[in-house]
Design a protein around this motif. Structure first.
Motif, PDB file in Angstrom:
ATOM      1  N   HIS A  57       0.890  -1.167   0.000  1.00 33.78           N
ATOM      2  CA  HIS A  57       0.000   0.000   0.000  1.00 33.78           C
ATOM      3  C   HIS A  57       0.921   1.208   0.000  1.00 33.78           C
ATOM      4  N   HIS A  58       1.240   1.722  -1.166  1.00 34.82           N
ATOM      5  CA  HIS A  58       2.319   2.696  -1.326  1.00 34.82           C
ATOM      6  C   HIS A  58       1.865   4.138  -1.069  1.00 34.82           C
ATOM      7  N   CYS A  59       0.827   4.568  -1.791  1.00 43.10           N
ATOM      8  CA  CYS A  59       0.327   5.936  -1.627  1.00 43.10           C
ATOM      9  C   CYS A  59      -1.164   5.945  -1.942  1.00 43.10           C
ATOM     10  N   VAL A  60      -1.785   7.089  -1.684  1.00 39.88           N
ATOM     11  CA  VAL A  60      -3.207   7.229  -1.967  1.00 39.88           C
ATOM     12  C   VAL A  60      -3.438   8.565  -2.667  1.00 39.88           C
ATOM     13  N   PHE A  61      -4.270   8.511  -3.726  1.00 40.94           N
ATOM     14  CA  PHE A  61      -4.742   9.720  -4.388  1.00 40.94           C
ATOM     15  C   PHE A  61      -6.122  10.009  -3.805  1.00 40.94           C
ATOM     16  N   LEU A  62      -6.366  11.266  -3.440  1.00 41.51           N
ATOM     17  CA  LEU A  62      -7.629  11.672  -2.831  1.00 41.51           C
ATOM     18  C   LEU A  62      -8.197  12.859  -3.593  1.00 41.51           C
ATOM     19  N   LYS A  63      -9.509  12.882  -3.759  1.00 39.14           N
ATOM     20  CA  LYS A  63     -10.106  14.076  -4.358  1.00 39.14           C
ATOM     21  C   LYS A  63     -11.443  14.360  -3.702  1.00 39.14           C
ATOM     22  N   ASP A  64     -11.725  15.645  -3.650  1.00 39.27           N
ATOM     23  CA  ASP A  64     -13.024  16.113  -3.197  1.00 39.27           C
ATOM     24  C   ASP A  64     -13.474  17.177  -4.195  1.00 39.27           C
ATOM     25  N   GLU A  65     -14.486  17.946  -3.850  1.00 37.64           N
ATOM     26  CA  GLU A  65     -14.990  18.921  -4.829  1.00 37.64           C
ATOM     27  C   GLU A  65     -14.043  20.099  -5.039  1.00 37.64           C
ATOM     28  N   TYR A  66     -13.004  20.229  -4.199  1.00 32.88           N
ATOM     29  CA  TYR A  66     -12.105  21.374  -4.292  1.00 32.88           C
ATOM     30  C   TYR A  66     -10.692  21.040  -4.767  1.00 32.88           C
ATOM     31  N   THR A  67     -10.133  19.921  -4.326  1.00 29.59           N
ATOM     32  CA  THR A  67      -8.737  19.615  -4.632  1.00 29.59           C
ATOM     33  C   THR A  67      -8.539  18.127  -4.925  1.00 29.59           C
ATOM     34  N   THR A  68      -7.393  17.857  -5.519  1.00 28.79           N
ATOM     35  CA  THR A  68      -6.911  16.487  -5.710  1.00 28.79           C
ATOM     36  C   THR A  68      -5.558  16.436  -5.019  1.00 28.79           C
ATOM     37  N   ARG A  69      -5.331  15.386  -4.213  1.00 26.84           N
ATOM     38  CA  ARG A  69      -4.126  15.312  -3.395  1.00 26.84           C
ATOM     39  C   ARG A  69      -3.500  13.926  -3.499  1.00 26.84           C
ATOM     40  N   VAL A  70      -2.214  13.839  -3.103  1.00 23.05           N
ATOM     41  CA  VAL A  70      -1.533  12.556  -2.985  1.00 23.05           C
ATOM     42  C   VAL A  70      -0.884  12.519  -1.607  1.00 23.05           C
ATOM     43  N   ARG A  71      -0.879  11.320  -1.004  1.00 16.15           N
ATOM     44  CA  ARG A  71      -0.259  11.127   0.317  1.00 16.15           C
ATOM     45  C   ARG A  71       0.471   9.789   0.311  1.00 16.15           C
ATOM     46  N   ASP A  72       1.701   9.790   0.804  1.00 13.32           N
ATOM     47  CA  ASP A  72       2.461   8.547   0.959  1.00 13.32           C
ATOM     48  C   ASP A  72       1.873   7.781   2.144  1.00 13.32           C
ATOM     49  N   LEU A  73       1.853   6.463   2.048  1.00 14.68           N
ATOM     50  CA  LEU A  73       1.284   5.624   3.113  1.00 14.68           C
ATOM     51  C   LEU A  73       2.386   4.907   3.897  1.00 14.68           C
ATOM     52  N   GLY A  74       3.518   5.587   4.121  1.00 13.13           N
ATOM     53  CA  GLY A  74       4.618   4.980   4.866  1.00 13.13           C
ATOM     54  C   GLY A  74       5.364   3.955   4.040  1.00 13.13           C
TER      55      GLY A  74
END
Length: 133
Positions: free
Chosen positions: A53-70
């Motif tokens: 489980h490397h990273c996660v892409f997240l989006k909502d109505e305002y932004t799109t983001r990426v976060r490393d999962l350790g």
């Protein structure tokens, strides 16, 4: 509501630039996509340098983001290590293991002002739910 006042509909695409699945485009239609080697990931990569489980892409109505999962090898955004959650812009390149992924937010509607539309993506496309081995 008049068409000129409506916000343009966007299609979010993760394009594999380098790595074992090079050339694939993944249409991302959820709010969260986990990237890794495990079967439960929304984007499963067959890259030995990618964590389960490397990273996660997240989006909502305002932004799109990426976060490393350790992850063991970290996640890079445009050459810089992702330390926390980072906002993405269309065209940004995320590196996980040996895989380079370009994030694209493209118009779903034909637009004479832009060459980049969803219909301009002419290569193999994998939609949500398909898992690559």
């Amino acid at each position: 509501m008049p068409a000129e006042l409506m916000a343009p509909a966007l299609v979010h695409v993760l394009e594999i630039l380098e790595g074992p699945q090079r050339g694939l485009h993944h249409v991302w239609d959820g709010s969260r996509w986990i990237v890794g080697r495990e079967q439960d990931c929304q984007l499963t990569l067959s890259d030995a340098a990618v964590s389960r489980h490397h990273c996660v892409f997240l989006k909502d109505e305002y932004t799109t983001r990426v976060r490393d999962l350790g992850s063991r090898n970290g996640t890079l955004l445009n050459g810089q290590r992702v330390q926390s959650e980072v906002i993405l812009q269309s065209g940004d390149v995320v590196v996980v293991g040996q895989t380079k992924i370009r994030y694209l937010a493209v118009s779903a509607r034909p637009d004479t002002r832009s060459q980049t539309t969803a219909t301009a993506i002419q290569t193999r496309t994998v939609t949500t739910g398909q898992i690559l081995m």
